[in-house]
Structure formats: structure tokens, C-alpha cells
Write an enzyme that holds these catalytic residues in place. Sequence first.
Site, short mmCIF file in Angstrom:
data_model
loop_
_atom_site.label_atom_id
_atom_site.label_comp_id
_atom_site.label_asym_id
_atom_site.label_seq_id
_atom_site.Cartn_x
_atom_site.Cartn_y
_atom_site.Cartn_z
NE ARG A 1 -1.94 -1.89 -2.80
CZ ARG A 1 -2.71 -2.64 -2.02
NH1 ARG A 1 -3.79 -2.13 -1.47
NH2 ARG A 1 -2.39 -3.90 -1.75
CB CYS B 1 -4.96 2.42 2.33
SG CYS B 1 -5.84 1.77 3.77
CG ASP C 1 -6.49 2.72 7.49
OD1 ASP C 1 -7.47 2.46 6.75
OD2 ASP C 1 -5.70 1.85 7.90
CD GLN D 1 -2.80 1.31 0.27
OE1 GLN D 1 -3.55 0.37 0.07
NE2 GLN D 1 -2.85 2.43 -0.46
N1 CP Z 1 -6.15 -0.92 0.66
C1 CP Z 1 -6.32 -2.24 0.61
O1 CP Z 1 -5.42 -3.04 0.87
O2 CP Z 1 -7.58 -2.62 0.22
P1 CP Z 1 -8.18 -4.09 0.25
O3 CP Z 1 -8.39 -4.46 1.69
O4 CP Z 1 -9.48 -3.95 -0.50
O5 CP Z 1 -7.23 -5.03 -0.42
N1 NVA Z 2 -5.93 -0.82 8.58
C1 NVA Z 2 -6.80 -1.53 7.69
C2 NVA Z 2 -6.28 -1.47 6.29
C3 NVA Z 2 -7.15 -2.14 5.27
C4 NVA Z 2 -6.55 -2.14 3.89
C5 NVA Z 2 -6.98 -2.96 8.15
O1 NVA Z 2 -5.99 -3.61 8.51
O2 NVA Z 2 -8.12 -3.43 8.18
#
Ligand code: CP
Ligand code: NVA
Length: 308
Positions: free
Chosen positions: A294, A266, A225, A137
Amino acid sequence: MTHFLDIHKTDAGELRRMLDHAAAMKTARAGRPKGMPDDESPLAGRMVALIFEKPSTRTRVSFDVGVRQMGGQTMVLSGNDMQLGHGETIADTARVLSRYVDMIMIRTFEETTLQEMADHATVPVINGLTNRTHPCQIMADILTIEEHRGPVAGKKVVWCGDGNNVCASFLHAAGQFGFDMVFTGPPTLDPEAEFIEGARAKGVSVEIERDPIRAVADADVVVADTWVSMHDSQTTKERRHNQLRAYQVNTDLMARAKPDALFMHCLPAHRGEEVTSEVMDGPNSVIFDEAENRLHAQKAIMRWCLGV
Ligand code: CP
Ligand code: NVA
């Protein structure tokens, strides 16, 4: 074996070359239909296993499409459907998979699972997110920042909210790419000291500022996030929301950053929680470029792992 396990474990010069390569590959196929292969087929004849022990949209689709654009094939596996989820050891899974596939991408819970996979696989292993980090990411995020604002070195990136896995990889990147970070969030959700100290040891500034308004002053990039990550217990949801509400990224907070400050996330986002729709859909938001990148960043990571 060339694994991509974390940003701080990968040489800074190699990381830079990967991003340059990603940008070049992105430019080379600009405007093409997504399913059309690249001009080169560096992954021809290669089979890549994509293992998911947690949900995913971006990681799943971007890795799958990326491998196919480079002429390779994929196999998307859910941890639960594998013997891995029913008692077979990670080491044995790694040894077995290495007989069938040329590379393994895994999204898992514990970092030790990723490490054990890497220790026992005889093919490259890529970290597709663990409870502690999310390096692919942040490679995409650095590519995105540089596309919009030039070299990331010396910039000020402000992380708002939970000092989670994505924040940790941002701190790793700060050390490797030479930018400064400010964390703003409640003390109970600070990033682990190891991540903060690791970045500082590389000579960059990492500040903790409890006041989000003071934190974003002069920010080049503001990042949010989710307040509840996939590995966090749902029983902590209400407490987390209460602790984090003051750190929502909204237009008032963005107005305190530099006028051209980028907003990043993200994804998946919870509109109206960690960020408002106004900011997500506003002129400074680059969230969908991040998602697209990505694909390009991971193509470069995979080529680096395979040396092709
Ligand atoms: N940002 C990210 O990793 O998204 P996903 O959980 O959809 O893969
Ligand atoms: N911090 C989040 C990121 C998801 C892409 C998780 O770990 O759920």
C-alpha cells in the site's frame, strides 16, 4: 486536475507506469528505517489532507508515512470532527481545503461524496475507499502479485465471498491489466453487473461459479475479504455469515487451486470466518506484502497525481 478516483478511470499505460515507479521506489529504499526520507523529496513543501469518514489502519498509516518519506507533510482529519460531518457541503469543503492543501485523500461512504470532492477541488483527490470501490488497495495487490509471480496479464484470480468494493476494484483492474476473474459467492452478493460487464468489455473473462471448489481450479490467486464491510448494516451480519460460510478460504479449498496459488486479503481479516489462520499464516499467503505495498503503490499514485 489529475485525480485518482478509480482504476477503470485511469489510463492503462499510466497505471503500468505507476506500478513500475512504485517497484523502483520500493527497491531504492530497501532496508532503510521507515522514518528515513527517500533520496529524492518530490513532495517537499506539499501538504496532504487525509480525510477519514470510516476507520482505517493501513490506509491512514501508509499514506501518512508515504508522504513523509517523500518530504511532504500530512494532516489526518476525521470526517466527524470536520464541519463536513455537520452539514457543510462537500463542494464547499473541497473549495476550502484546496486553499490550504496540495492534495486530498478521502475515505468515505457514498461514491458521490468522492466525486463531488473531485469536481470542486482545485487539487488532486485520491479515493481511499468508498462503499463501491477501493482502487489504492488493488494497485498494491497487483504490485504484490507481480512481485511474487511475474506479469499479472493472463492470470486467473478467484474472488471468494462478498462481491464488495474491493472485488469491484479487482474487476476494474482485470480489464485494465488483462487478467481473468472468477467470482464465487451466493447470488445475493454478486458484484454489480456494471463491474462485471466493464471488465468483459475490455476482453477479459469474468465467470460466476457458485461452487467454490470448481471456482478455484487452476487459480493463480485466491482472494477473500471480510463478510461484513464497514458500510454494511450490522443487522445483516448473521444473514451474511450464513450465506457466506460455504465460501470460507481454508486449506481444503486452497488445495484445489494451483499448488503455488497466492492467498490475498486486503485486511483487516476475521480469522476463522472468511479465512482460516492456517491459510493466512501459510506459505502461500502474501497478506503482509500486500499491506506493505500500500505504501509503495500510493507513493507512486501521489507522485502521478501531482506530476512530480
Ligand atoms: N485494507 C485497508 O484499506 O485497510 P484499512 O481499513 O486498515 O485502511
Ligand atoms: N470491504 C471492506 C474493506 C476494508 C478495507 C470494507 O469496506 O469494510
